[in-house]
Design a protein around this motif. Structure first.
Motif, PDB file in Angstrom:
ATOM      1  N   VAL A 168     -14.415  11.122  -9.319  1.00 13.03           N
ATOM      2  CA  VAL A 168     -13.332  10.942 -10.286  1.00 13.03           C
ATOM      3  C   VAL A 168     -12.205  10.161  -9.614  1.00 13.03           C
ATOM      4  CG1 VAL A 168     -11.665  12.084 -11.786  1.00 13.03           C
ATOM      5  CG2 VAL A 168     -13.933  13.094 -11.423  1.00 13.03           C
ATOM      6  N   PHE A 169     -11.999   8.926 -10.073  1.00  9.77           N
ATOM      7  CA  PHE A 169     -10.936   8.092  -9.534  1.00  9.77           C
ATOM      8  C   PHE A 169      -9.685   8.201 -10.402  1.00  9.77           C
ATOM      9  CE2 PHE A 169     -14.737   6.096  -7.759  1.00  9.77           C
ATOM     10  CZ  PHE A 169     -14.353   5.909  -6.439  1.00  9.77           C
ATOM     11  N   ASP A 170      -8.543   7.880  -9.812  1.00  7.16           N
ATOM     12  CA  ASP A 170      -7.292   7.865 -10.569  1.00  7.16           C
ATOM     13  C   ASP A 170      -7.380   6.796 -11.653  1.00  7.16           C
ATOM     14  OD1 ASP A 170      -6.434   9.757  -8.778  1.00  7.16           O
ATOM     15  OD2 ASP A 170      -5.257   8.364  -7.569  1.00  7.16           O
ATOM     16  N   THR A 171      -6.823   7.092 -12.802  1.00  7.40           N
ATOM     17  CA  THR A 171      -6.899   6.175 -13.930  1.00  7.40           C
ATOM     18  C   THR A 171      -5.514   5.718 -14.373  1.00  7.40           C
ATOM     19  OG1 THR A 171      -6.928   8.032 -15.488  1.00  7.40           O
ATOM     20  CG2 THR A 171      -9.057   7.157 -14.780  1.00  7.40           C
ATOM     21  N   GLY A 172      -5.489   4.592 -15.073  1.00  4.58           N
ATOM     22  CA  GLY A 172      -4.255   4.051 -15.604  1.00  4.58           C
ATOM     23  C   GLY A 172      -4.044   4.454 -17.049  1.00  4.58           C
ATOM     24  N   PRO A 173      -3.008   3.929 -17.682  1.00  3.49           N
ATOM     25  CA  PRO A 173      -2.700   4.285 -19.075  1.00  3.49           C
ATOM     26  C   PRO A 173      -3.831   3.971 -20.052  1.00  3.49           C
ATOM     27  CG  PRO A 173      -0.848   3.160 -18.043  1.00  3.49           C
ATOM     28  CD  PRO A 173      -1.986   3.046 -17.093  1.00  3.49           C
ATOM     29  N   ASP A 174      -4.647   2.961 -19.719  1.00  8.38           N
ATOM     30  CA  ASP A 174      -5.730   2.586 -20.625  1.00  8.38           C
ATOM     31  C   ASP A 174      -6.994   3.401 -20.391  1.00  8.38           C
ATOM     32  OD1 ASP A 174      -6.494   1.616 -18.182  1.00  8.38           O
ATOM     33  OD2 ASP A 174      -6.921  -0.430 -18.873  1.00  8.38           O
ATOM     34  N   GLY A 175      -6.944   4.345 -19.437  1.00  7.58           N
ATOM     35  CA  GLY A 175      -8.098   5.168 -19.134  1.00  7.58           C
ATOM     36  C   GLY A 175      -9.053   4.565 -18.125  1.00  7.58           C
ATOM     37  N   GLY A 176      -8.836   3.315 -17.755  1.00 14.91           N
ATOM     38  CA  GLY A 176      -9.670   2.684 -16.737  1.00 14.91           C
ATOM     39  C   GLY A 176      -9.214   3.065 -15.337  1.00 14.91           C
ATOM     40  N   ILE A 177     -10.040   2.710 -14.337  1.00  9.34           N
ATOM     41  CA  ILE A 177      -9.695   3.014 -12.946  1.00  9.34           C
ATOM     42  C   ILE A 177      -8.418   2.274 -12.553  1.00  9.34           C
ATOM     43  CG2 ILE A 177     -10.428   2.786 -10.539  1.00  9.34           C
ATOM     44  CD1 ILE A 177     -13.296   3.100 -11.457  1.00  9.34           C
ATOM     45  N   ALA A 178      -7.434   3.005 -12.063  1.00  4.71           N
ATOM     46  CA  ALA A 178      -6.186   2.393 -11.601  1.00  4.71           C
ATOM     47  C   ALA A 178      -6.434   1.692 -10.274  1.00  4.71           C
ATOM     48  CB  ALA A 178      -5.109   3.461 -11.447  1.00  4.71           C
ATOM     49  N   LEU A 179      -5.949   0.482 -10.150  1.00  5.24           N
ATOM     50  CA  LEU A 179      -6.179  -0.319  -8.947  1.00  5.24           C
ATOM     51  C   LEU A 179      -4.852  -0.638  -8.273  1.00  5.24           C
ATOM     52  CD1 LEU A 179      -8.824  -2.775 -10.443  1.00  5.24           C
ATOM     53  CD2 LEU A 179      -9.257  -0.770  -9.007  1.00  5.24           C
ATOM     54  N   THR A 180      -4.832  -0.494  -6.943  1.00  7.61           N
ATOM     55  CA  THR A 180      -3.639  -0.793  -6.163  1.00  7.61           C
ATOM     56  C   THR A 180      -3.976  -1.836  -5.109  1.00  7.61           C
ATOM     57  OG1 THR A 180      -4.079   1.026  -4.624  1.00  7.61           O
ATOM     58  CG2 THR A 180      -2.718   1.517  -6.538  1.00  7.61           C
ATOM     59  N   ARG A 181      -2.984  -2.160  -4.289  1.00  8.18           N
ATOM     60  CA  ARG A 181      -3.159  -3.205  -3.275  1.00  8.18           C
ATOM     61  C   ARG A 181      -2.894  -2.631  -1.889  1.00  8.18           C
ATOM     62  NH1 ARG A 181      -0.653  -9.108  -4.299  1.00  8.18           N
ATOM     63  NH2 ARG A 181      -1.363  -8.404  -6.357  1.00  8.18           N
ATOM     64  N   GLU A 182      -3.646  -3.137  -0.905  1.00  3.29           N
ATOM     65  CA  GLU A 182      -3.411  -2.761   0.489  1.00  3.29           C
ATOM     66  C   GLU A 182      -3.372  -4.021   1.339  1.00  3.29           C
ATOM     67  OE1 GLU A 182      -6.240   0.196   1.676  1.00  3.29           O
ATOM     68  OE2 GLU A 182      -5.442   1.717   0.323  1.00  3.29           O
ATOM     69  N   GLY A 183      -3.026  -3.858   2.605  1.00  3.18           N
ATOM     70  CA  GLY A 183      -2.826  -4.984   3.501  1.00  3.18           C
ATOM     71  C   GLY A 183      -4.004  -5.934   3.557  1.00  3.18           C
TER      72      GLY A 183
ATOM     73  N   LEU B 227       3.007 -11.956   5.375  1.00  2.00           N
ATOM     74  CA  LEU B 227       2.804 -10.755   4.566  1.00  2.00           C
ATOM     75  C   LEU B 227       3.594  -9.559   5.091  1.00  2.00           C
ATOM     76  CD1 LEU B 227      -1.039 -10.962   3.818  1.00  2.00           C
ATOM     77  CD2 LEU B 227       0.862 -11.516   2.290  1.00  2.00           C
ATOM     78  N   ALA B 228       4.342  -9.770   6.176  1.00  2.00           N
ATOM     79  CA  ALA B 228       5.184  -8.708   6.754  1.00  2.00           C
ATOM     80  C   ALA B 228       4.389  -7.423   6.970  1.00  2.00           C
ATOM     81  CB  ALA B 228       6.409  -8.475   5.880  1.00  2.00           C
ATOM     82  N   GLU B 229       4.845  -6.303   6.406  1.00  2.00           N
ATOM     83  CA  GLU B 229       4.171  -5.014   6.618  1.00  2.00           C
ATOM     84  C   GLU B 229       2.757  -4.981   6.046  1.00  2.00           C
ATOM     85  OE1 GLU B 229       8.398  -3.956   7.374  1.00  2.00           O
ATOM     86  OE2 GLU B 229       7.370  -5.229   5.909  1.00  2.00           O
ATOM     87  N   LEU B 230       2.411  -5.936   5.179  1.00  5.57           N
ATOM     88  CA  LEU B 230       1.072  -5.976   4.582  1.00  5.57           C
ATOM     89  C   LEU B 230       0.159  -6.980   5.281  1.00  5.57           C
ATOM     90  CD1 LEU B 230       1.806  -5.640   0.767  1.00  5.57           C
ATOM     91  CD2 LEU B 230       1.023  -3.912   2.388  1.00  5.57           C
ATOM     92  N   ALA B 231       0.522  -7.402   6.469  1.00  7.55           N
ATOM     93  CA  ALA B 231      -0.358  -8.255   7.266  1.00  7.55           C
ATOM     94  C   ALA B 231      -1.604  -7.467   7.662  1.00  7.55           C
ATOM     95  CB  ALA B 231       0.378  -8.733   8.514  1.00  7.55           C
ATOM     96  N   PRO B 232      -2.686  -8.149   8.053  1.00  7.09           N
ATOM     97  CA  PRO B 232      -3.873  -7.425   8.524  1.00  7.09           C
ATOM     98  C   PRO B 232      -3.528  -6.430   9.624  1.00  7.09           C
ATOM     99  CG  PRO B 232      -4.406  -9.732   8.209  1.00  7.09           C
ATOM    100  CD  PRO B 232      -2.907  -9.598   8.010  1.00  7.09           C
ATOM    101  N   ARG B 233      -4.312  -5.381   9.703  1.00  2.48           N
ATOM    102  CA  ARG B 233      -3.968  -4.265  10.587  1.00  2.48           C
ATOM    103  C   ARG B 233      -3.829  -4.670  12.048  1.00  2.48           C
ATOM    104  NH1 ARG B 233      -7.815   0.502   8.014  1.00  2.48           N
ATOM    105  NH2 ARG B 233      -6.500   0.906   6.204  1.00  2.48           N
ATOM    106  N   ASP B 234      -4.686  -5.576  12.516  1.00  2.00           N
ATOM    107  CA  ASP B 234      -4.588  -5.966  13.923  1.00  2.00           C
ATOM    108  C   ASP B 234      -3.248  -6.631  14.199  1.00  2.00           C
ATOM    109  OD1 ASP B 234      -5.803  -8.099  12.270  1.00  2.00           O
ATOM    110  OD2 ASP B 234      -5.746  -9.255  14.115  1.00  2.00           O
ATOM    111  N   VAL B 235      -2.780  -7.454  13.261  1.00  2.80           N
ATOM    112  CA  VAL B 235      -1.494  -8.125  13.427  1.00  2.80           C
ATOM    113  C   VAL B 235      -0.371  -7.096  13.501  1.00  2.80           C
ATOM    114  CG1 VAL B 235       0.148  -9.716  12.363  1.00  2.80           C
ATOM    115  CG2 VAL B 235      -2.306 -10.211  12.267  1.00  2.80           C
TER     116      VAL B 235
END
Length: 567
Positions: free
Chosen positions: A114-129, A301-309
């Motif tokens: 069970v994944f987190d869902t958005g207002p439309d009932g679909g899977i909510a998607l976020t962004r990472e580095g 990308l500042a804090e969202l640069a790739p992890r090694d950076v």
């Protein structure tokens, strides 16, 4: 030259059983492989070092990356993965990952996740580095791994009484059994595994499972280092067992150090508390101990640069300020949002007297993920017939020099599915058949458990976040000086150590650290998770994979290979 033994010192097996396939590990890759194989072969044995709900998957705070949104695409996901991989990803492996990934995630939902869902009932998607689109699916805010593990374990529990599958918990796999050697003296095809059932398991002591297929899904190498986000059982067992069985290892030098791990002092060891990259994805900032935000000067990308950076930047900032940590500042995101979005992290920090909503959080890099492992093709096959590797233990070519955030769970799903399909086809086609194991030549090895802290210190100081020829050469010498015959060496008439779980794990830690150090010394450049202070630039001449293999006499050879590996 580094020399390593090709088998562990252990008692002769006291019992024997048979299977068509043995799956070792109960994270997302192992559970997926076992479930896919269960209805397609006569008998599967699933072996896990702890209980089914253990391993690294359950600790994954991030999510699963997949192009699930109509505005996103596999091509965009491929692009971001290749950029993060520093020029060493195998494009075909990445294309396989991103094109098959969405279907595998939907199948995971069909299995009860069970994944987190958005207002439309679909899977909510976020962004990472490192991602340029919102494509990260989460569950429970920051408890994605726990939810995936729950769903897959429930599937296994529902068929535990099925005669076609057996689950053996509390079992440490010792060695992969192999058949008669080839003309060059290298180990033959897979013949099964030896394993030690620890205390509460279904069988006692050391036994042998004879099978023509072994699927390694044993996770990472975290406990090779003093500080890691990995669970205590992540001692590199699968990588070491594959090496001893003659398999090729690749990209061993590329270790991902997570930039933001809770810093609680230099004396803390074992599994440390991870503060997910998703916190920075939502807007948290990194400050040095003078309160200065430094990442905008390091990467666009500042804090969202790739992890090694980010990890390398933190270490350099700590050096310039004379500090042993930096600060993560999420206070401006609001208390209600932080409690709702990161309930697990919020609670774990509170256990240490830190409130994410009102306090600066002290963080420093710690070992988190290993991009290298046992070299495989697109179907999980290694260089040893019948031996497969999936998940973090494998080197598929997906990650290259640096894993893109949240690609690891997807890799476990996609390649476990492909490996299971290939196993079935090769068993049905008569390409993988049972046979008798043959003991590999040479002395057996055992490292005393008392040496583990010493080995971890050497690995941390040598092939750590920032590396140099001087430090790596010293590390190699110190590792070579560790006694590897503790079961035969005597002190006042007593052996230094007897074969048992802590010694076997420490032997694996030692072998993995030795290969990692040799690979890091060989690569004279900086790229991804491998940073050399004496070779700070990236060099196109090193756009190759370094592979390591033992010859029949136990000598370790590190050679250059195209990034396409076995393909």
């Amino acid at each position: 030259m580094t020399r390593l033994a090709t088998r562990l010192a252990a008692p002769a097996p006291g019992w024997t059983t048979h299977a068509d396939a043995v799956v070792v590990g109960s994270g997302i890759a192992g559970l997926t492989a076992a479930l896919e194989l269960r209805t397609r072969v006569r008998r599967v044995l699933l072996v896990t070092k702890g209980v089914l709900v253990s391993g690294s998957t359950v600790w994954a705070q991030g999510g699963v990356a997949a192009a699930l949104d109509p505005s996103d695409s596999p091509a965009a996901h491929l692009h971001d993965t290749l950029v993060a991989g520093g020029g060493l990803c195998d494009p075909r492996a990445v294309e396989t990952l991103v094109t098959e990934g969405p279907a595998r995630v939907r199948e995971l939902v069909g299995r009860g996740a069970v994944f987190d869902t958005g207002p439309d009932g679909g899977i909510a998607l976020t962004r990472e580095g490192g991602h340029l689109a919102d494509r990260i699916a989460h569950a429970g805010g920051d408890a994605t791994g726990a939810e995936i593990s729950r769903a897959l374990v429930a599937q296994i529990e529902a068929v535990r009484d099925d005669p076609g599958i057996e689950v053996v918990e509390h079992a440490l796999v010792l060695d992969v059994l192999t058949g008669a050697p080839d003309a060059d003296g290298r180990p033959g095809p897979v013949r099964g595994v030896t394993l030690h059932v620890i205390g509460e398991g279904q069988r006692d002591g050391v036994g042998a499972v004879l099978a023509p297929v072994v699927v390694l899904a044993t996770g990472g190498i975290g406990q090779v280092y003093r500080s890691s986000t990995n669970p205590a059982q992540a001692t590199g067992d699968g990588i070491a067992a594959a090496l001893r069985a003659g398999a090729r290892l690749g990209d061993m030098e590329f270790v991902q150090f997570h930039p933001t791990v809770l810093w609680l002092g230099s004396g803390v060891k074992g599994q440390l508390t991870l503060v997910s990259e998703a916190v920075r994805g939502e807007g948290a900032l990194l400050l040095d101990t003078d309160g200065v935000r430094f990442m905008p000067d390091v990467h666009p990308l500042a804090e969202l640069a790739p992890r090694d950076v980010v990890a390398h930047a933190i270490v350099r900032q700590m050096t310039s300020t004379g500090a042993d940590h930096v600060w993560l500042d999420a206070r401006h995101l609001g208390a209600d949002f932080l409690r709702r979005r990161f309930p697990t992290i919020h609670e774990r920090l509170r256990e240490h007297g830190i409130d994410l909503t009102t306090d600066l959080v002290p963080v420093a890099p710690a070992q988190h993920y290993h991009s290298g492992g046992v070299v495989t093709d697109l179907d999980g096959r290694t260089s040893v017939p019948g031996l497969y590797a999936v998940g973090e233990v494998a080197c598929t070519g997906v990650h290259g020099a640096n894993r893109l955030a949240s690609n690891s769970l997807l890799e476990g799903l996609v390649f476990a599915h492909r490996a299971a399909r290939d196993v079935v086809a090769r068993l049905d086609g008569g390409f993988l058949v049972p046979g008798d194991p043959v003991e590999r030549p040479g002395p057996a090895t055992l490292v005393a458990a008392a040496a583990r802290a010493r080995i971890q210190r050497v690995a941390t100081d040598g092939p750590g976040v920032l590396r140099s020829a001087e430090g790596l050469t010293a590390a190699a010498a110190r590792l070579a000086a560790v006694p590897t015959d503790a079961h035969r060496r005597h002190d006042d008439g007593r052996t230094l150590a007897a074969p048992q779980v802590a010694e076997w794990e420490t032997t694996n830690v030692h072998q993995v650290a030795s290969v990692l150090t040799d690979a890091a010394l060989a690569r004279e450049e900086s790229r991804g998770g491998h940073a050399r202070t004496d070779f700070p630039a990236t060099d196109d001449a090193w756009r190759v994979r370094l592979e390591a293999v033992l010859d029949p006499d136990g000598a370790l050879a590190v050679t250059r290979s195209p990034v396409t590996g076995l393909r």
